[in-house]
Design a protein around this motif. Structure first.
Motif, PDB file in Angstrom:
ATOM      1  N   LEU A  15      34.694  45.701  45.866  1.00 18.76           N
ATOM      2  CA  LEU A  15      34.464  46.247  44.526  1.00 18.76           C
ATOM      3  C   LEU A  15      35.592  45.952  43.547  1.00 18.76           C
ATOM      4  O   LEU A  15      35.326  45.723  42.367  1.00 18.76           O
ATOM      5  N   ASP A  16      36.833  45.962  44.005  1.00 13.52           N
ATOM      6  CA  ASP A  16      37.950  45.739  43.087  1.00 13.52           C
ATOM      7  C   ASP A  16      37.902  44.344  42.473  1.00 13.52           C
ATOM      8  O   ASP A  16      38.008  44.187  41.259  1.00 13.52           O
ATOM      9  N   ILE A  17      37.749  43.338  43.291  1.00 13.70           N
ATOM     10  CA  ILE A  17      37.725  41.959  42.787  1.00 13.70           C
ATOM     11  C   ILE A  17      36.448  41.706  41.997  1.00 13.70           C
ATOM     12  O   ILE A  17      36.478  41.082  40.937  1.00 13.70           O
ATOM     13  N   THR A  18      35.336  42.222  42.482  1.00 12.65           N
ATOM     14  CA  THR A  18      34.067  42.053  41.785  1.00 12.65           C
ATOM     15  C   THR A  18      34.105  42.710  40.411  1.00 12.65           C
ATOM     16  O   THR A  18      33.699  42.123  39.412  1.00 12.65           O
ATOM     17  N   ARG A  19      34.631  43.928  40.341  1.00  8.97           N
ATOM     18  CA  ARG A  19      34.748  44.633  39.062  1.00  8.97           C
ATOM     19  C   ARG A  19      35.630  43.843  38.092  1.00  8.97           C
ATOM     20  O   ARG A  19      35.303  43.688  36.928  1.00  8.97           O
ATOM     21  N   ARG A  20      36.741  43.317  38.596  1.00 12.85           N
ATOM     22  CA  ARG A  20      37.643  42.530  37.760  1.00 12.85           C
ATOM     23  C   ARG A  20      36.931  41.292  37.211  1.00 12.85           C
ATOM     24  O   ARG A  20      37.065  40.961  36.026  1.00 12.85           O
ATOM     25  N   ILE A  99      27.194  50.131  29.766  1.00 12.41           N
ATOM     26  CA  ILE A  99      27.920  48.852  29.658  1.00 12.41           C
ATOM     27  C   ILE A  99      28.117  48.479  28.190  1.00 12.41           C
ATOM     28  O   ILE A  99      29.206  48.052  27.784  1.00 12.41           O
ATOM     29  N   ARG A 100      27.093  48.632  27.373  1.00 12.80           N
ATOM     30  CA  ARG A 100      27.227  48.295  25.943  1.00 12.80           C
ATOM     31  C   ARG A 100      28.276  49.174  25.264  1.00 12.80           C
ATOM     32  O   ARG A 100      29.122  48.675  24.526  1.00 12.80           O
ATOM     33  N   LEU A 101      28.206  50.485  25.506  1.00  8.56           N
ATOM     34  CA  LEU A 101      29.162  51.389  24.863  1.00  8.56           C
ATOM     35  C   LEU A 101      30.580  51.152  25.369  1.00  8.56           C
ATOM     36  O   LEU A 101      31.534  51.138  24.592  1.00  8.56           O
ATOM     37  N   ARG A 128      29.395  57.017  38.938  1.00 11.44           N
ATOM     38  CA  ARG A 128      28.452  56.477  39.917  1.00 11.44           C
ATOM     39  C   ARG A 128      27.511  55.462  39.259  1.00 11.44           C
ATOM     40  O   ARG A 128      27.273  54.382  39.789  1.00 11.44           O
ATOM     41  N   VAL A 129      26.986  55.798  38.080  1.00 16.56           N
ATOM     42  CA  VAL A 129      26.078  54.898  37.360  1.00 16.56           C
ATOM     43  C   VAL A 129      26.828  53.644  36.895  1.00 16.56           C
ATOM     44  O   VAL A 129      26.303  52.536  36.969  1.00 16.56           O
ATOM     45  N   LYS A 130      28.055  53.822  36.449  1.00 17.75           N
ATOM     46  CA  LYS A 130      28.858  52.678  35.987  1.00 17.75           C
ATOM     47  C   LYS A 130      29.123  51.696  37.130  1.00 17.75           C
ATOM     48  O   LYS A 130      29.006  50.477  36.955  1.00 17.75           O
ATOM     49  N   VAL A 131      29.453  52.207  38.312  1.00 23.35           N
ATOM     50  CA  VAL A 131      29.698  51.337  39.471  1.00 23.35           C
ATOM     51  C   VAL A 131      28.428  50.566  39.830  1.00 23.35           C
ATOM     52  O   VAL A 131      28.472  49.359  40.099  1.00 23.35           O
ATOM     53  N   LYS A 132      27.290  51.249  39.799  1.00 25.33           N
ATOM     54  CA  LYS A 132      26.025  50.565  40.076  1.00 25.33           C
ATOM     55  C   LYS A 132      25.743  49.489  39.040  1.00 25.33           C
ATOM     56  O   LYS A 132      25.263  48.399  39.364  1.00 25.33           O
ATOM     57  N   ALA A 133      26.053  49.785  37.781  1.00 21.41           N
ATOM     58  CA  ALA A 133      25.848  48.802  36.715  1.00 21.41           C
ATOM     59  C   ALA A 133      26.746  47.584  36.917  1.00 21.41           C
ATOM     60  O   ALA A 133      26.304  46.441  36.745  1.00 21.41           O
ATOM     61  N   ILE A 134      27.991  47.809  37.294  1.00 17.92           N
ATOM     62  CA  ILE A 134      28.929  46.701  37.542  1.00 17.92           C
ATOM     63  C   ILE A 134      28.431  45.843  38.700  1.00 17.92           C
ATOM     64  O   ILE A 134      28.441  44.606  38.625  1.00 17.92           O
ATOM     65  N   ILE A 135      27.972  46.485  39.767  1.00 19.20           N
ATOM     66  CA  ILE A 135      27.456  45.732  40.920  1.00 19.20           C
ATOM     67  C   ILE A 135      26.218  44.934  40.523  1.00 19.20           C
ATOM     68  O   ILE A 135      26.084  43.762  40.861  1.00 19.20           O
TER      69      ILE A 135
END
Length: 147
Positions: A15-20, A99-101, A128-135
């Motif tokens: 998750l760390d590298i993917t999020r970055r 994500i937009r905001l 939780r929703v933000k992590v799912k959106a990033i993934i």
């Protein structure tokens, strides 16, 4: 501290590298959306670096180098913006809004706390929703890093 990872099937995503990776792409899209392409100016001062003569098939004229960089960079930023916009269409509405905001609407970006209040979610649900959106964005943009 344990590394953050999530499982999809039998494979794990770092998750760390993917999020970055996703945040870098979103940053490029945000800059293109608000400022357009970042253009360089040609230098008119001499470069003190030594020049070795011979055929290298490199562009030596600073004006040509600048023009090539400007065109390449503009295409790259436009492509990143279009990729993000296309990937955003596949997200559920609440994930799109977060994500937009958080990443795309303002030039400086919003703080998580402000976005959390704006979408009327508890901080835990928001994260939780933000992590799912990033993934989901990482998978749509092919930016995920598997462990």
């Amino acid at each position: 501290m344990a590394k953050k990872e999530t499982q999809i099937g039998v494979m794990e995503i770092n998750l760390d590298i993917t999020r970055r990776n996703v945040e870098e792409k979103l940053e490029t899209a945000r800059i293109y959306k608000h400022l357009g392409s970042m253009r360089r100016e040609a230098r008119t001062t001499a470069n003190p670096a030594p020049r070795y003569h011979g055929n290298t098939n490199m562009i030596h004229n600073p004006t040509e180098k600048t023009a090539v960089w400007n065109i390449t960079n503009e295409e790259w930023m436009k492509e990143a913006y279009e990729d993000v916009e296309q990937a955003m269409k596949s997200l559920p509405d609440i994930q799109q809004e977060i994500i937009r905001l958080r990443y795309l609407n303002s030039l400086d970006g919003e703080l998580d706390y402000n976005v959390c209040n704006e979408v009327h979610l508890s901080e835990r649900t928001y994260r939780r929703v933000k992590v799912k959106a990033i993934i989901n964005l990482a998978l749509a943009l092919r930016l995920e890093v598997w462990k």
